[in-house]
Design a protein around this motif. Structure first.
Motif, mmCIF file in Angstrom:
data_model
loop_
_atom_site.group_PDB
_atom_site.id
_atom_site.type_symbol
_atom_site.label_atom_id
_atom_site.label_comp_id
_atom_site.label_asym_id
_atom_site.label_seq_id
_atom_site.Cartn_x
_atom_site.Cartn_y
_atom_site.Cartn_z
ATOM 1 N N ALA A 64 -14.583 63.383 -13.839
ATOM 2 C CA ALA A 64 -14.479 64.162 -12.602
ATOM 3 C C ALA A 64 -15.865 64.429 -12.022
ATOM 4 O O ALA A 64 -16.068 64.315 -10.810
ATOM 5 C CB ALA A 64 -13.731 65.466 -12.862
ATOM 6 N N GLY A 65 -16.814 64.756 -12.884
ATOM 7 C CA GLY A 65 -18.180 64.985 -12.425
ATOM 8 C C GLY A 65 -18.803 63.738 -11.823
ATOM 9 O O GLY A 65 -19.435 63.794 -10.765
ATOM 10 N N ARG A 66 -18.620 62.614 -12.470
ATOM 11 C CA ARG A 66 -19.188 61.348 -11.967
ATOM 12 C C ARG A 66 -18.601 60.960 -10.613
ATOM 13 O O ARG A 66 -19.295 60.408 -9.766
ATOM 14 C CB ARG A 66 -18.944 60.217 -12.952
ATOM 15 N N LEU A 67 -17.299 61.208 -10.438
ATOM 16 C CA LEU A 67 -16.619 60.797 -9.209
ATOM 17 C C LEU A 67 -16.578 61.897 -8.146
ATOM 18 O O LEU A 67 -16.028 61.664 -7.063
ATOM 19 C CB LEU A 67 -15.191 60.342 -9.532
ATOM 20 N N HIS A 68 -17.123 63.065 -8.456
ATOM 21 C CA HIS A 68 -17.072 64.206 -7.530
ATOM 22 C C HIS A 68 -15.632 64.494 -7.112
ATOM 23 O O HIS A 68 -15.327 64.664 -5.932
ATOM 24 C CB HIS A 68 -17.962 63.967 -6.298
ATOM 25 N N MET A 69 -14.761 64.527 -8.101
ATOM 26 C CA MET A 69 -13.346 64.818 -7.885
ATOM 27 C C MET A 69 -12.922 65.908 -8.865
ATOM 28 O O MET A 69 -13.590 66.147 -9.870
ATOM 29 C CB MET A 69 -12.496 63.561 -8.108
ATOM 30 N N GLU A 70 -11.808 66.532 -8.577
ATOM 31 C CA GLU A 70 -11.269 67.559 -9.463
ATOM 32 C C GLU A 70 -10.497 66.911 -10.611
ATOM 33 O O GLU A 70 -9.779 65.920 -10.385
ATOM 34 C CB GLU A 70 -10.327 68.489 -8.689
ATOM 35 N N LEU A 135 -27.339 50.109 3.353
ATOM 36 C CA LEU A 135 -26.287 51.102 3.569
ATOM 37 C C LEU A 135 -26.083 51.944 2.315
ATOM 38 O O LEU A 135 -25.979 53.171 2.383
ATOM 39 C CB LEU A 135 -24.977 50.416 3.973
ATOM 40 N N HIS A 136 -26.068 51.291 1.161
ATOM 41 C CA HIS A 136 -25.877 52.006 -0.104
ATOM 42 C C HIS A 136 -27.024 52.989 -0.347
ATOM 43 O O HIS A 136 -26.802 54.127 -0.771
ATOM 44 C CB HIS A 136 -25.765 51.016 -1.267
ATOM 45 N N ARG A 137 -28.241 52.581 -0.060
ATOM 46 C CA ARG A 137 -29.404 53.452 -0.239
ATOM 47 C C ARG A 137 -29.277 54.697 0.635
ATOM 48 O O ARG A 137 -29.482 55.826 0.165
ATOM 49 C CB ARG A 137 -30.685 52.678 0.086
ATOM 50 N N ILE A 138 -28.896 54.522 1.889
ATOM 51 C CA ILE A 138 -28.752 55.651 2.810
ATOM 52 C C ILE A 138 -27.599 56.557 2.369
ATOM 53 O O ILE A 138 -27.733 57.784 2.357
ATOM 54 C CB ILE A 138 -28.551 55.151 4.253
ATOM 55 N N MET A 139 -26.480 55.968 1.991
ATOM 56 C CA MET A 139 -25.319 56.763 1.572
ATOM 57 C C MET A 139 -25.618 57.506 0.267
ATOM 58 O O MET A 139 -25.187 58.647 0.097
ATOM 59 C CB MET A 139 -24.084 55.876 1.422
ATOM 60 N N THR A 140 -26.345 56.880 -0.633
ATOM 61 C CA THR A 140 -26.713 57.550 -1.883
ATOM 62 C C THR A 140 -27.611 58.739 -1.605
ATOM 63 O O THR A 140 -27.436 59.816 -2.190
ATOM 64 C CB THR A 140 -27.387 56.550 -2.843
ATOM 65 N N ARG A 141 -28.547 58.572 -0.689
ATOM 66 C CA ARG A 141 -29.424 59.685 -0.314
ATOM 67 C C ARG A 141 -28.604 60.818 0.304
ATOM 68 O O ARG A 141 -28.820 61.997 -0.006
ATOM 69 C CB ARG A 141 -30.512 59.202 0.645
ATOM 70 N N LEU A 142 -27.631 60.477 1.135
ATOM 71 C CA LEU A 142 -26.747 61.484 1.724
ATOM 72 C C LEU A 142 -25.947 62.201 0.641
ATOM 73 O O LEU A 142 -25.836 63.434 0.646
ATOM 74 C CB LEU A 142 -25.820 60.833 2.752
ATOM 75 N N MET A 143 -25.402 61.452 -0.308
ATOM 76 C CA MET A 143 -24.636 62.063 -1.406
ATOM 77 C C MET A 143 -25.511 63.024 -2.204
ATOM 78 O O MET A 143 -25.049 64.101 -2.594
ATOM 79 C CB MET A 143 -24.071 60.981 -2.333
ATOM 80 N N GLU A 144 -26.751 62.663 -2.451
ATOM 81 C CA GLU A 144 -27.666 63.528 -3.202
ATOM 82 C C GLU A 144 -27.930 64.835 -2.447
ATOM 83 O O GLU A 144 -28.118 65.881 -3.074
ATOM 84 C CB GLU A 144 -28.986 62.813 -3.477
ATOM 85 N N ARG A 145 -27.913 64.774 -1.133
ATOM 86 C CA ARG A 145 -28.140 65.982 -0.347
ATOM 87 C C ARG A 145 -26.870 66.827 -0.232
ATOM 88 O O ARG A 145 -26.950 68.050 -0.185
ATOM 89 C CB ARG A 145 -28.658 65.612 1.035
ATOM 90 N N VAL A 146 -25.730 66.175 -0.217
ATOM 91 C CA VAL A 146 -24.454 66.897 -0.140
ATOM 92 C C VAL A 146 -24.107 67.517 -1.485
ATOM 93 O O VAL A 146 -23.525 68.598 -1.554
ATOM 94 C CB VAL A 146 -23.339 65.945 0.344
ATOM 95 N N TYR A 147 -24.466 66.822 -2.572
ATOM 96 C CA TYR A 147 -24.182 67.281 -3.933
ATOM 97 C C TYR A 147 -25.497 67.427 -4.718
ATOM 98 O O TYR A 147 -25.724 66.730 -5.693
ATOM 99 C CB TYR A 147 -23.276 66.295 -4.679
ATOM 100 N N PRO A 148 -26.375 68.362 -4.305
ATOM 101 C CA PRO A 148 -27.687 68.451 -4.970
ATOM 102 C C PRO A 148 -27.593 68.814 -6.450
ATOM 103 O O PRO A 148 -28.465 68.435 -7.224
ATOM 104 C CB PRO A 148 -28.414 69.539 -4.171
ATOM 105 N N GLU A 149 -26.555 69.511 -6.862
ATOM 106 C CA GLU A 149 -26.426 69.898 -8.279
ATOM 107 C C GLU A 149 -26.134 68.708 -9.170
ATOM 108 O O GLU A 149 -26.276 68.815 -10.379
ATOM 109 C CB GLU A 149 -25.336 70.975 -8.450
ATOM 110 N N ALA A 150 -25.756 67.579 -8.625
ATOM 111 C CA ALA A 150 -25.412 66.409 -9.428
ATOM 112 C C ALA A 150 -26.661 65.641 -9.868
ATOM 113 O O ALA A 150 -26.566 64.733 -10.664
ATOM 114 C CB ALA A 150 -24.488 65.480 -8.637
ATOM 115 N N GLU A 151 -27.814 65.979 -9.343
ATOM 116 C CA GLU A 151 -29.037 65.233 -9.688
ATOM 117 C C GLU A 151 -29.453 65.471 -11.109
ATOM 118 O O GLU A 151 -29.248 66.409 -11.748
ATOM 119 C CB GLU A 151 -30.177 65.628 -8.749
#
Length: 151
Positions: A64-70, A135-151
């Motif tokens: 769940a943590g890896r996929l950002h799902m419940e 595209l993957h690089r940009i989306m990954t950067r966005l995900m890191e900003r949306v989910y900063p605790e996952a870093e």
């Protein structure tokens, strides 16, 4: 005062990142559907299998943590994958109340078939490797900003 145009209106639908992401996401997931059908997988099940091919065994909580799902969302997905024979849902040895997800031989073998999915998706999306990498690089950067605790 002249009416704002999409280029000047900060609330123009076409200017919104949320709109572009939503429409693109639905379209990409729809494009996966026929590619994943021969594997008997839905897109969310494919994401589960990708995580397990890379990191199995995993607890349901870790998945769940890896996929950002419940976990409650993943539980029925993993039950269906177990019914297909792709994984086992065992008691987690580290947490007797949790689940440990392990690939079966059939689930490991499915990986060989799935290796063609990225190639076929590149063809369907009409994007080359460089475009997808950008595209993957940009989306990954966005995900890191949306989910900063996952870093």
């Amino acid at each position: 005062m002249p009416a704002p145009t999409p280029a000047t209106d900060p609330l123009a639908l076409e200017s919104q990142i949320c709109f572009a992401l939503s429409v693109a996401s639905r379209g990409v997931i729809a494009a996966y559907r026929p590619v994943l059908e021969p594997l008997r997988l839905t897109h969310p099940q494919y994401l589960v299998m990708l995580a397990l091919w890379q990191h199995a065994p995993l607890s349901l909580k870790a998945l769940a943590g890896r996929l950002h799902m419940e976990p409650a969302t993943l539980s029925p997905l993993t039950r269906r994958l177990a019914a297909l024979g792709y994984l086992r849902r065992d008691q987690d040895p580290d947490d007797g109340r949790g689940l440990a997800l392990c690939l079966t031989e059939q689930g490991r073998a499915l990986r060989r078939q799935a290796e063609q999915v990225p190639v076929e998706m590149m063809r369907r999306l009409q994007m080359d490797e460089g475009e997808l990498r950008d595209l993957h690089r940009i989306m990954t950067r966005l995900m890191e900003r949306v989910y900063p605790e996952a870093e």
